[in-house]
Scaffold this motif. Structure first.
Motif, PDB file in Angstrom:
ATOM      1  N   ARG A 161      62.578  35.274  41.482  1.00  0.00           N
ATOM      2  CA  ARG A 161      63.092  35.244  40.103  1.00  0.00           C
ATOM      3  C   ARG A 161      63.471  36.670  39.709  1.00  0.00           C
ATOM      4  O   ARG A 161      62.652  37.587  39.840  1.00  0.00           O
ATOM      5  N   GLY A 172      68.475  37.106  34.903  1.00  0.00           N
ATOM      6  CA  GLY A 172      67.366  36.312  34.358  1.00  0.00           C
ATOM      7  C   GLY A 172      67.834  34.889  34.088  1.00  0.00           C
ATOM      8  O   GLY A 172      68.744  34.396  34.742  1.00  0.00           O
ATOM      9  N   GLY A 173      67.232  34.247  33.124  1.00  0.00           N
ATOM     10  CA  GLY A 173      67.676  32.918  32.716  1.00  0.00           C
ATOM     11  C   GLY A 173      67.232  31.818  33.646  1.00  0.00           C
ATOM     12  O   GLY A 173      66.331  31.976  34.469  1.00  0.00           O
ATOM     13  N   LYS A 174      67.871  30.675  33.507  1.00  0.00           N
ATOM     14  CA  LYS A 174      67.503  29.466  34.239  1.00  0.00           C
ATOM     15  C   LYS A 174      68.777  28.792  34.714  1.00  0.00           C
ATOM     16  O   LYS A 174      69.853  28.995  34.143  1.00  0.00           O
ATOM     17  N   LEU A 175      68.653  27.941  35.746  1.00  0.00           N
ATOM     18  CA  LEU A 175      69.795  27.110  36.115  1.00  0.00           C
ATOM     19  C   LEU A 175      70.199  26.253  34.927  1.00  0.00           C
ATOM     20  O   LEU A 175      71.385  26.061  34.650  1.00  0.00           O
ATOM     21  N   GLY A 196      72.037  38.139  40.455  1.00  0.00           N
ATOM     22  CA  GLY A 196      70.640  37.705  40.450  1.00  0.00           C
ATOM     23  C   GLY A 196      69.675  38.837  40.759  1.00  0.00           C
ATOM     24  O   GLY A 196      69.746  39.935  40.189  1.00  0.00           O
ATOM     25  N   VAL A 197      68.783  38.577  41.709  1.00  0.00           N
ATOM     26  CA  VAL A 197      67.705  39.516  42.007  1.00  0.00           C
ATOM     27  C   VAL A 197      68.239  40.795  42.681  1.00  0.00           C
ATOM     28  O   VAL A 197      67.509  41.769  42.827  1.00  0.00           O
ATOM     29  N   TRP A 198      69.534  40.784  43.049  1.00  0.00           N
ATOM     30  CA  TRP A 198      70.152  41.976  43.641  1.00  0.00           C
ATOM     31  C   TRP A 198      70.917  42.801  42.591  1.00  0.00           C
ATOM     32  O   TRP A 198      71.583  43.779  42.929  1.00  0.00           O
ATOM     33  N   ALA A 244      76.819  39.342  38.422  1.00  0.00           N
ATOM     34  CA  ALA A 244      75.927  38.175  38.279  1.00  0.00           C
ATOM     35  C   ALA A 244      75.227  37.963  39.609  1.00  0.00           C
ATOM     36  O   ALA A 244      75.237  36.865  40.158  1.00  0.00           O
ATOM     37  N   LEU A 300      73.726  47.033  42.209  1.00  0.00           N
ATOM     38  CA  LEU A 300      75.068  47.376  41.736  1.00  0.00           C
ATOM     39  C   LEU A 300      75.022  48.181  40.444  1.00  0.00           C
ATOM     40  O   LEU A 300      75.959  48.896  40.128  1.00  0.00           O
ATOM     41  N   GLY A 330      61.844  31.563  46.603  1.00  0.00           N
ATOM     42  CA  GLY A 330      62.959  32.263  45.948  1.00  0.00           C
ATOM     43  C   GLY A 330      62.382  33.365  45.083  1.00  0.00           C
ATOM     44  O   GLY A 330      61.188  33.363  44.775  1.00  0.00           O
ATOM     45  N   ARG A 363      81.107  40.968  49.992  1.00  0.00           N
ATOM     46  CA  ARG A 363      80.038  41.672  49.287  1.00  0.00           C
ATOM     47  C   ARG A 363      80.612  42.773  48.418  1.00  0.00           C
ATOM     48  O   ARG A 363      81.451  43.555  48.883  1.00  0.00           O
ATOM     49  N   ALA A 364      80.191  42.821  47.168  1.00  0.00           N
ATOM     50  CA  ALA A 364      80.561  43.951  46.315  1.00  0.00           C
ATOM     51  C   ALA A 364      79.660  45.117  46.695  1.00  0.00           C
ATOM     52  O   ALA A 364      78.434  44.978  46.732  1.00  0.00           O
ATOM     53  N   LEU A 408      54.939  25.340  41.947  1.00  0.00           N
ATOM     54  CA  LEU A 408      55.400  26.495  42.646  1.00  0.00           C
ATOM     55  C   LEU A 408      54.569  27.680  42.253  1.00  0.00           C
ATOM     56  O   LEU A 408      53.808  27.587  41.313  1.00  0.00           O
ATOM     57  N   MET A 459      74.540  31.224  29.715  1.00  0.00           N
ATOM     58  CA  MET A 459      74.538  32.564  30.327  1.00  0.00           C
ATOM     59  C   MET A 459      75.974  33.020  30.580  1.00  0.00           C
ATOM     60  O   MET A 459      76.347  34.166  30.295  1.00  0.00           O
TER      61      MET A 459
END
Ligand SMILES: Cc1cc2nc3c(=O)[nH]c(=O)nc-3n(C[C@H](O)[C@H](O)[C@H](O)COP(=O)(O)OP(=O)(O)OC[C@H]3O[C@@H](n4cnc5c(N)ncnc54)[C@H](O)[C@@H]3O)c2cc1C
Length: 347
Positions: free
Chosen positions: A189, A219-222, A81-83, A79, A87, A187, A49-50, A141, A228
């Protein structure tokens, strides 16, 4: 009606047919990306974990030993995500929960195509069925604001389950009830803070560079992960005055996507999941190439492959992060025994 036998025919006036959502399994995609990076020299550290990051390094904690280390780097990309805001507190996120139901595909006449049901009162919003290769179908969803602390595992709420059933049922030949639901998952977003309904906030990604050069991509998408990554690396190269050649992402295949022929003995299912590596997943012991149970097409040999070649360390890795068996608690209970045997044989 032949293609979509689970659809209610009453009042049907027409249909359109298209191809979309061909991702076999997001767990497989993430694993393939990490292994491809390793092929090109990346050192992939799981369970690390950073804790703090700057543009020139990070303080990290080893989740297995609890030890902390300082890493120096020429560039750092956040990178997470929602966390991401944990940082870099300059980032302001407004997470939105998306929940899916899991049902056996037989509950939907084993329909192997997606069916979209419009959400009443919204333009262009749908609840849809997503058939999987393992005999389950996801129904998703939702889009619900999810403020407060970010949980490690977000869970479905009762109103979300009702919303999904109420929206999909009018287009189905057989009404689904809560008894048909064999699992749920959710999940968050990582949407950037903005005014308005979360379903209206842009799903485009953002790349933000802090004054010390820390680059955050969020953000973004898979679907757009390569773009990205390219934008984030370009920003890091600029922010840290690095030199780099032209981006090769668009022409670089992931492991398993090479054109090498696969072992002819590998099943079509293994080829869909492992591509040209399917033959390597087959075990010399034929009993390990058999499905775990009639409801679970995953083979013990896939667990062996995950432990030997995909960095899996424990049962949760096998059931939640190399396969998606863990989405159905009853299936998890059956597979856990097989996974435990594989882990102990490997350790
Ligand atoms: C419900 C839902 C449905 C979606 N549907 C689609 C879809 O249909 N199509 C599509 O293209 N996209 C879809 N997306 C979007 C897609 O899932 C995300 O865009 C994508 O997962 C974002 O990838 P990421 O790597 O930025 O973040 P994540 O996938 O969230 O990965 C971040 C990683 O960082 C790790 N991490 C967090 N904090 C730390 C730390 N301090 N130190 C080390 N590691 C850390 C986390 O463990 C995690 O593995 C959907 C998202 C959700 C939530």
């Amino acid at each position: 009606m032949q293609l979509a036998p689970g659809v209610r025919p009453d009042d049907l006036t027409g249909a359109s047919l298209g191809w979309d959502g061909q991702l076999v399994d997001d767990a497989r995609l993430v694993t393939a990306i990490a292994r491809s990076a390793a092929l090109y020299g990346a050192k992939v550290l799981t369970r690390v974990r950073a804790i703090e990051t700057t543009g020139a390094g990070a303080r990290v904690r080893d989740g297995l030993t609890g030890e902390e280390h300082d890493l120096k780097a020429r560039a750092v990309i956040n990178a997470t995500g929602v966390w991401a805001d944990q940082l870099d507190p300059r980032i302001h996120l407004r997470p939105s929960r998306g929940t899916h139901l899991v049902v056996r595909s037989t509950s939907l006449s084993s329909m192997d195509c997606v069916v979209n049901a419009p959400v009443p009162g919204h333009f262009g919003r749908f609840v849809f069925t997503l058939p999987q290769l393992d005999g389950t179908t996801y129904i998703g969803l939702t889009d619900e604001p999810a403020g407060g602390d970010v949980p490690d595992i977000p869970t479905a709420t009762d109103p979300e389950i009702d919303f999904l059933l109420d929206t999909i049922n009018p287009v189905l030949a057989t009404t689904l009830t809560r008894d048909d639901i064999i699992g749920t998952y959710a999940g968050l977003r990582p949407l950037l803070e903005a005014d308005g309904d979360t379903s209206d906030i842009s799903r485009r990604h953002a790349v933000l560079t802090a004054p010390d050069g820390l680059v955050t991509v969020v953000g973004g998408k898979l679907t757009t992960y390569r773009r990205m990554a390219q934008d984030a690396v370009d920003a890091a190269v600029r922010a840290r005055s690095l030199t780099a050649g032209p981006c090769v992402s668009a022409t670089t295949p992931l492991v398993g996507a090479e054109s090498a022929p696969t072992n002819r003995a590998a099943s079509a299912r293994l080829v869909r999941r492992y591509g040209s590596e399917a033959g390597a997943v087959l075990s010399g012991d034929p009993s390990r190439n058999q499905p775990i149970s009639p409801d679970l097409p995953t083979t013990p040999a896939e667990f062996d492959f995950a432990l030997q070649h995909e960095g899996a360390l424990d049962i949760d890795d096998l059931l939640d992060r190399r396969t998606r068996i863990g989405l159905v608690p009853a299936d998890r209970a059956v597979a856990e025994v097989v996974a435990a045997e594989a882990v102990s044989a490997y350790s």
